[in-house]
Scaffold this active site. Structure first.
Site, short mmCIF file in Angstrom:
data_model
loop_
_atom_site.label_atom_id
_atom_site.label_comp_id
_atom_site.label_asym_id
_atom_site.label_seq_id
_atom_site.Cartn_x
_atom_site.Cartn_y
_atom_site.Cartn_z
N HIS A 191 -16.85 34.84 -31.59
CA HIS A 191 -17.76 36.13 -32.71
C HIS A 191 -16.65 37.87 -33.29
CE1 HIS A 191 -20.99 34.59 -30.82
NE2 HIS A 191 -20.43 34.25 -29.80
N ALA B 128 -26.51 34.77 -33.75
CA ALA B 128 -27.64 34.32 -33.07
C ALA B 128 -28.45 33.17 -32.34
CB ALA B 128 -28.62 35.62 -34.11
N GLU C 242 -15.49 29.62 -28.92
CA GLU C 242 -16.94 30.12 -29.49
C GLU C 242 -15.94 31.11 -30.17
OE1 GLU C 242 -20.13 31.23 -26.24
OE2 GLU C 242 -19.96 32.97 -27.66
N ASN D 166 -19.00 30.44 -34.10
CA ASN D 166 -19.37 31.24 -34.57
C ASN D 166 -21.37 31.14 -34.36
OD1 ASN D 166 -20.92 33.49 -34.39
ND2 ASN D 166 -19.12 34.58 -36.31
N PRO E 180 -26.45 31.92 -38.33
CA PRO E 180 -27.38 32.70 -39.56
C PRO E 180 -26.28 33.81 -39.97
CG PRO E 180 -28.08 32.07 -37.26
CD PRO E 180 -27.40 31.88 -37.18
N ASN E 181 -26.87 33.88 -40.79
CA ASN E 181 -26.45 35.41 -41.89
C ASN E 181 -25.07 35.76 -42.47
OD1 ASN E 181 -29.43 36.73 -42.00
ND2 ASN E 181 -29.75 36.70 -39.55
N TYR F 186 -19.15 44.59 -39.83
CA TYR F 186 -18.51 42.98 -39.46
C TYR F 186 -17.35 43.15 -40.15
CZ TYR F 186 -22.10 41.52 -37.39
OH TYR F 186 -23.37 41.83 -36.14
N ARG G 248 -22.85 43.11 -46.39
CA ARG G 248 -23.90 43.93 -44.74
C ARG G 248 -22.76 44.76 -43.98
NH1 ARG G 248 -27.73 41.58 -42.70
NH2 ARG G 248 -28.49 43.95 -42.18
N ARG H 161 -21.61 45.82 -27.51
CA ARG H 161 -23.18 45.86 -28.25
C ARG H 161 -24.53 46.09 -26.93
NH1 ARG H 161 -23.25 41.64 -33.03
NH2 ARG H 161 -24.86 43.55 -33.37
O1 CA2 Z 1 -19.80 39.11 -34.40
C1 CA2 Z 1 -19.96 37.98 -34.58
O2 CA2 Z 1 -19.26 37.31 -35.32
C2 CA2 Z 1 -22.03 37.50 -34.32
O3 CA2 Z 1 -22.08 36.37 -34.21
C3 CA2 Z 1 -22.73 37.54 -35.55
C4 CA2 Z 1 -24.10 37.78 -35.31
C5 CA2 Z 1 -24.75 38.38 -34.91
O4 CA2 Z 1 -25.80 38.08 -34.75
C6 CA2 Z 1 -23.85 37.65 -33.47
O5 CA2 Z 1 -24.45 39.32 -32.01
C7 CA2 Z 1 -22.54 38.80 -33.16
C8 CA2 Z 1 -24.89 37.78 -36.69
C9 CA2 Z 1 -25.01 38.55 -37.18
C10 CA2 Z 1 -25.27 39.03 -38.57
O6 CA2 Z 1 -25.03 38.62 -39.41
C11 CA2 Z 1 -24.49 39.62 -40.38
C12 CA2 Z 1 -23.09 39.17 -41.22
C13 CA2 Z 1 -22.44 39.78 -42.39
C14 CA2 Z 1 -23.29 40.93 -42.33
C15 CA2 Z 1 -23.63 41.67 -41.73
C16 CA2 Z 1 -24.80 40.34 -40.86
#
Ligand code: CA2
Length: 143
Positions: free
Chosen positions: A98, A75, A96, A72, A10-11, A23, A18, A105
């Protein structure tokens, strides 16, 4: 030749749009191109979803179709026993991944369920690190 599956949670569809300080500015479409290039002749199935159900269904699909999984889970890493259970059914290598270093964090990002199944965990290399992870997955697949 069986493909590798690169699955994103997700996201991550918002990547590059963002929070660039965490990121980076690479978009998910650019990440897909990085993965395809790193995989060479090995086919890549590259997907992203905001749905836990869809992610689990794709892991089930990978059980029959994939040589390895790079995931990846975003969340769902920290919440989903169902995703862990699905990954346990997959017999090939699992990495896995990230983008950010989750251990740098807040404590809620430190406990990964997926790590209990993953053969390797990579974090903090940024979005271009997907290419490094694909290379590592190919070595595990071909070992
Ligand atoms: O660092 C990563 O790849 C994460 O898996 C990204 C997840 C976060 O929940 C993990 O802790 C680490 C998603 C973060 C939110 O997604 C965004 C994507 C693009 C821009 C901003 C936020």
């Amino acid at each position: 030749m069986k493909p590798i599956y690169v699955l994103n949670g997700p996201n991550l569809n918002r990547l590059g749009k963002r929070e660039p300080h965490i990121y980076g500015t690479t978009t998910l479409a650019e990440v897909e191109a990085i993965c395809v290039e790193a995989a060479g002749e090995r086919p890549v199935v590259f997907r992203q979803t905001n749905s836990e159900e869809a992610l689990i269904d794709w892991v089930h699909e990978a059980i029959d179709e994939a040589a390895g999984i790079l995931i990846n889970p975003a969340a769902f890493t920290f919440t989903s026993l169902a995703l862990l259970d699905a990954l346990k059914m997959f017999e090939g290598p699992v990495i896995e991944f990230h983008i950010s270093n989750i251990h740098k964090r807040e404590p809620i990002y430190h406990r990964s369920y997926v790590s209990m199944r993953a053969d390797a965990v990579m974090a903090g290399l940024g979005a271009t690190g997907y290419g490094v992870a694909v290379g590592a997955l190919l070595r595990l697949v071909e070992a």
